[in-house]
Design a protein around this motif. Structure first.
Motif, PDB file in Angstrom:
ATOM      1  N   ALA A  94       0.834  -1.202   0.000  1.00  0.00           N
ATOM      2  CA  ALA A  94       0.000   0.000   0.000  1.00  0.00           C
ATOM      3  C   ALA A  94       0.869   1.251   0.000  1.00  0.00           C
ATOM      4  CB  ALA A  94      -0.928  -0.007   1.205  1.00  0.00           C
ATOM      5  N   ARG A  95       1.911   1.268   0.818  1.00  0.00           N
ATOM      6  CA  ARG A  95       2.819   2.428   0.840  1.00  0.00           C
ATOM      7  C   ARG A  95       3.473   2.630  -0.521  1.00  0.00           C
ATOM      8  NH1 ARG A  95       4.452   0.098   6.020  1.00  0.00           N
ATOM      9  NH2 ARG A  95       3.454   1.319   7.648  1.00  0.00           N
ATOM     10  N   GLN A 100       3.888   5.732  -5.523  1.00  0.00           N
ATOM     11  CA  GLN A 100       3.841   5.820  -6.987  1.00  0.00           C
ATOM     12  C   GLN A 100       2.791   6.845  -7.429  1.00  0.00           C
ATOM     13  OE1 GLN A 100       3.049   1.724  -7.915  1.00  0.00           O
ATOM     14  NE2 GLN A 100       5.224   1.188  -8.066  1.00  0.00           N
ATOM     15  N   THR A 101       1.675   6.877  -6.743  1.00  0.00           N
ATOM     16  CA  THR A 101       0.622   7.835  -7.075  1.00  0.00           C
ATOM     17  C   THR A 101       1.096   9.264  -6.852  1.00  0.00           C
ATOM     18  OG1 THR A 101      -1.072   6.212  -6.494  1.00  0.00           O
ATOM     19  CG2 THR A 101      -1.758   8.516  -6.573  1.00  0.00           C
ATOM     20  N   TYR A 104       3.513  10.195  -9.562  1.00  0.00           N
ATOM     21  CA  TYR A 104       2.788  10.452 -10.806  1.00  0.00           C
ATOM     22  C   TYR A 104       2.173  11.857 -10.788  1.00  0.00           C
ATOM     23  CZ  TYR A 104      -0.922  10.313 -14.277  1.00  0.00           C
ATOM     24  OH  TYR A 104      -1.755  10.615 -15.322  1.00  0.00           O
ATOM     25  N   LEU A 105       1.502  12.184  -9.665  1.00  0.00           N
ATOM     26  CA  LEU A 105       0.868  13.505  -9.571  1.00  0.00           C
ATOM     27  C   LEU A 105       1.894  14.626  -9.631  1.00  0.00           C
ATOM     28  CD1 LEU A 105      -1.818  12.729  -6.862  1.00  0.00           C
ATOM     29  CD2 LEU A 105      -2.195  13.153  -9.302  1.00  0.00           C
ATOM     30  N   LYS A 106       3.004  14.450  -8.945  1.00  0.00           N
ATOM     31  CA  LYS A 106       4.063  15.468  -9.004  1.00  0.00           C
ATOM     32  C   LYS A 106       4.520  15.665 -10.439  1.00  0.00           C
ATOM     33  CE  LYS A 106       6.276  15.003  -4.477  1.00  0.00           C
ATOM     34  NZ  LYS A 106       7.524  14.578  -3.803  1.00  0.00           N
ATOM     35  N   GLY A 107       4.695  14.561 -11.167  1.00  0.00           N
ATOM     36  CA  GLY A 107       5.142  14.642 -12.562  1.00  0.00           C
ATOM     37  C   GLY A 107       4.121  15.310 -13.456  1.00  0.00           C
TER      38      GLY A 107
END
Length: 144
Positions: A94-95, A100-101, A104-107
């Motif tokens: 889960a961590r 990864q999420t 992804y959002l930062k990118g």
């Protein structure tokens, strides 16, 4: 607390039966009855000073117990938390997925938008004048 119009029993009812009623699911859940889903939260934390003395069960749940006092959770008859630990959950995975999420959002947003979102401007606050002011007269005491 004892003279408050909102009673602890009402709060527990709203959180259980009331929540189920609001979702239109009171025939399925919200109370412990034959034929309904067994959704139960058991509160127990012998190491917490707020867990004793237990004088009023509803008041204790509403005003004293916190998330750290949740010992066991049963959802639809399945134990999903026991002894303060989630059951059958791979927290490492889960961590990893959450990390990864976030990456992804930062990118997608870019560093500037990400930073702005993480540190938003706080609007200036001001104290409003109190419209309820009171004046005193020598003879009469407080007057509005």
């Amino acid at each position: 607390m004892t003279h408050h119009k909102l009673r602890a029993e009402q709060v527990v009812d709203w959180a259980t039966r009331g929540g189920a009623r609001a979702l239109g699911m009171d025939s399925l859940t919200g109370s412990l009855e034959p034929g309904k889903k067994a959704d139960v939260v058991l509160i127990k934390n012998d190491a917490s000073p707020v867990m004793f003395p237990l004088l009023h069960p509803y008041g204790h749940v509403v005003f004293q117990a916190g998330r750290g006092d949740v010992h066991t959770v049963v959802v639809n008859g399945q134990v999903v938390k026991y002894d303060h630990q989630l059951v059958g959950v791979d927290l490492g995975r889960a961590r990893q997925v959450v990390g990864q999420t976030v990456d992804y959002l930062k990118g997608e947003l870019g560093p500037e938008a990400w930073n702005e979102g993480m540190h938003p401007e706080i609007p200036e606050t001001r104290v409003l004048d109190n419209p309820y002011t009171y004046t005193y007269t020598e003879d009469q005491g407080p007057a509005s």
